[in-house]
Design a protein around this motif. Structure first.
Motif, PDB file in Angstrom:
ATOM      1  N   GLN A  13       0.802  -1.210   0.000  1.00 59.20           N
ATOM      2  CA  GLN A  13       0.000   0.000   0.000  1.00 59.20           C
ATOM      3  C   GLN A  13       0.839   1.266   0.000  1.00 59.20           C
ATOM      4  O   GLN A  13       0.333   2.340  -0.272  1.00 59.20           O
ATOM      5  CB  GLN A  13      -0.914   0.014   1.229  1.00 59.20           C
ATOM      6  CG  GLN A  13      -2.049  -0.995   1.129  1.00 59.20           C
ATOM      7  CD  GLN A  13      -2.966  -0.907   2.319  1.00 59.20           C
ATOM      8  OE1 GLN A  13      -2.603  -0.361   3.356  1.00 59.20           O
ATOM      9  NE2 GLN A  13      -4.160  -1.446   2.186  1.00 59.20           N
ATOM     10  N   ARG A  16       0.633   2.553  -3.427  1.00 58.04           N
ATOM     11  CA  ARG A  16      -0.527   2.056  -4.163  1.00 58.04           C
ATOM     12  C   ARG A  16      -1.417   3.206  -4.597  1.00 58.04           C
ATOM     13  O   ARG A  16      -1.768   4.065  -3.811  1.00 58.04           O
ATOM     14  CB  ARG A  16      -1.316   1.072  -3.297  1.00 58.04           C
ATOM     15  CG  ARG A  16      -2.550   0.503  -3.990  1.00 58.04           C
ATOM     16  CD  ARG A  16      -3.055  -0.705  -3.222  1.00 58.04           C
ATOM     17  NE  ARG A  16      -3.434  -0.351  -1.867  1.00 58.04           N
ATOM     18  CZ  ARG A  16      -4.667  -0.022  -1.504  1.00 58.04           C
ATOM     19  NH1 ARG A  16      -5.635   0.027  -2.393  1.00 58.04           N
ATOM     20  NH2 ARG A  16      -4.940   0.268  -0.249  1.00 58.04           N
ATOM     21  N   ASN A  43      -6.238  -0.958  -8.780  1.00 57.05           N
ATOM     22  CA  ASN A  43      -5.142  -0.180  -8.201  1.00 57.05           C
ATOM     23  C   ASN A  43      -3.851  -0.693  -8.811  1.00 57.05           C
ATOM     24  O   ASN A  43      -3.801  -1.803  -9.337  1.00 57.05           O
ATOM     25  CB  ASN A  43      -5.118  -0.264  -6.665  1.00 57.05           C
ATOM     26  CG  ASN A  43      -4.982  -1.684  -6.158  1.00 57.05           C
ATOM     27  OD1 ASN A  43      -4.013  -2.369  -6.466  1.00 57.05           O
ATOM     28  ND2 ASN A  43      -5.958  -2.131  -5.371  1.00 57.05           N
ATOM     29  N   ALA A  45       0.646  -0.513  -8.257  1.00 54.06           N
ATOM     30  CA  ALA A  45       1.796  -0.141  -7.435  1.00 54.06           C
ATOM     31  C   ALA A  45       3.061  -0.519  -8.185  1.00 54.06           C
ATOM     32  O   ALA A  45       3.011  -1.145  -9.254  1.00 54.06           O
ATOM     33  CB  ALA A  45       1.744  -0.854  -6.084  1.00 54.06           C
TER      34      ALA A  45
END
Length: 475
Positions: A13, A16, A43, A45
């Motif tokens: 995260q 992210r 999402n 990353a």
């Protein structure tokens, strides 16, 4: 849904970005799942992506963790597609609901090129500049900036006094810093126990017990300093060095960088740091950390660095920091190169006026400076203070030692730089303005013209106090 451990979730995260992107994929190792499937990412990353798909409910074949996937992700707005290989690390088979829980799988990139990784990094950085594309918890919020406590401030002041004087007594430390002798002695006793300082001989006494002289222990620890090099230069030099705890350089090395794609040169940069550590022959367990200087406009909320001339984001310095920490298992500190140059000049330069001042401006280039107020670096609310450019991108001069201009151009540029400095003198009322070594090749005539412009434009009260001086250290 397979649970993800908290450590992995925190890592995933950290960078992210909640973003819907078109995705195509195939499952080469599952014969029953032949063909190409279309889906959407929810999402993305640096390390992976979540793909929303009802394929996880298909009973014709089973999807398990570690299944390999060939991906094609379209980075909207960049007119670019990346094609990494990935593996499934977790699966969500919950149907859609009012709580917006989605079916799909989380993927970890296992084969991705440096250019594709950089494309993701820049995409995330650019999207973060638009608040609508970022999770609420990632939005910039106004927070109290981390500041030194009184104890930390005294600690640094006492240590720096010992370091800069080489040999000094407790009484002289108290006199120099204004900190009472009892407090100084308490700090010094702690330093002695840790081996940070040691007593060396006896000072001349004016009566009573002869005071011991204190000296920094150079072998207490070692630090690595490195710089990624200037921007907008045809060929830039990345540098790294190792110093002992007194600041004495033990080894140094450099490597060329052909363009401003910083992240593409991280491999070479790591080898450079490894090389200076090997040359210095220091104990690895006594290496305290790595300090990195990076040119450009830093954004502490998004961790990005922007080119002050073009306005484009060219690197994510938090990614660089994490990469180096993983490589060397040392704490890494990243700061703007202008700020690094300012502190280097104050701590290790030979100009006594600079050493004595605590309100200093370092003119790093025609477009950037560093500001010290009351002995502390001023970075502004977003770590990007010190920008001198007000003209259109690409029109600034000089950034990194271009060809020597004609005489009339030299006069015009010295006048323009002098105008900027005069404005800073009126705004901050500094004691010293340091003209960075990137201007040194222009000679004393250029600096004299800058001084005349400043004296002409700055208020008399401010101009009469400030001292314009050239940097004494090479970049």
């Amino acid at each position: 849904m397979v649970k993800v451990n908290s450590k992995e979730m925190e890592r995933r995260q950290s960078l992210r970005l909640e973003k819907t992107l078109p995705v195509k994929f195939d499952l080469p190792h599952i014969p029953s799942a032949s063909g190409t499937y279309e889906a959407l990412s929810r999402n993305i990353a640096l390390g992976g992506v979540f793909v929303e798909t009802d394929l996880v409910h298909d009973e014709n074949f089973s999807l398990d963790k570690d299944a390999l996937i060939n991906l094609e992700i379209e980075l909207l707005g960049q007119m670019q597609k990346i094609r990494p290989k990935a593996k499934i690390v977790w699966i969500s088979r919950k149907s859609r609901s009012p709580q917006k829980k989605r079916s799909g799988f989380g993927l970890k990139f296992i084969q991705i090129t440096p250019s594709e990784k950089r494309a993701i990094s820049l995409f995330i950085s650019q999207e973060m500049l638009t608040p609508s594309g970022v999770e609420e918890k990632q939005l910039p919020v106004i927070t109290r900036e981390q500041r030194f406590t009184d104890r930390e401030r005294r600690n640094l002041e006492i240590l720096n006094t010992i370091r800069s004087n080489r040999l000094i007594s407790r009484a002289e430390i108290s006199k120099t810093t204004g900190i009472n002798i009892v407090t100084v002695s308490n700090y010094v006793d702690t330093y002695l126990k840790k081996g940070l300082v040691f007593e060396r001989g006896l000072d001349i006494s004016t009566g009573g017990r002869r005071p011991e002289l204190l000296e920094i222990n150079p072998q207490y620890g070692y630090v690595i300093g490195a710089d990624l090099g200037p921007l907008n230069a045809q060929t830039a030099t990345m540098q790294a060095l190792v110093c002992d705890f007194t600041g004495k350089m033990l080894s140094r090395a450099g490597a060329e960088r052909k363009d401003d794609n910083i992240e593409n040169y991280l491999g070479i940069f790591k080898k450079l740091i490894s090389e200076v550590i090997k040359r210095a022959q220091v104990q690895r367990e006594k290496t305290r950390g790595i300090g990195i200087g990076i040119s450009g406009i830093m954004d502490r909320f998004n961790g990005t660095v922007c080119n002050p001339l073009s306005g484009s984001t060219f690197a994510n310095y938090q990614t660089i920091k994490k990469d180096l920490e993983n490589e060397f298992s040392l704490p890494v500190f990243v700061e703007n190169s202008a700020a690094c140059a300012l502190f280097a000049e104050k701590w290790n330069g030979i100009n006594l006026e600079v050493k004595a001042a605590d309100n200093i401006i370092y003119i790093f280039s025609d477009s950037q400076c560093a500001i010290m107020l009351k002995g502390e670096l001023y970075t502004g609310s977003n770590k990007s203070a010190g920008q001198l450019s007000l003209s259109a991108a690409g029109n600034n001069w000089p950034e990194n030692q271009p060809a020597l201009p004609e005489e009339e151009d030299l006069e015009a540029h010295s006048a323009r730089l002098g105008e900027k400095i005069a404005y800073l003198v009126n705004l901050f009322n500094p004691q010293v303005i340091i003209i960075g070594d990137c201007f040194s090749y222009l000679g004393d005539v250029f600096l004299d013209q800058v001084r005349r412009t400043v004296n002409h434009l700055a208020f008399r009260e401010n101009a009469s106090i400030v001292r314009l001086t050239a940097a004494t250290l090479e970049g």
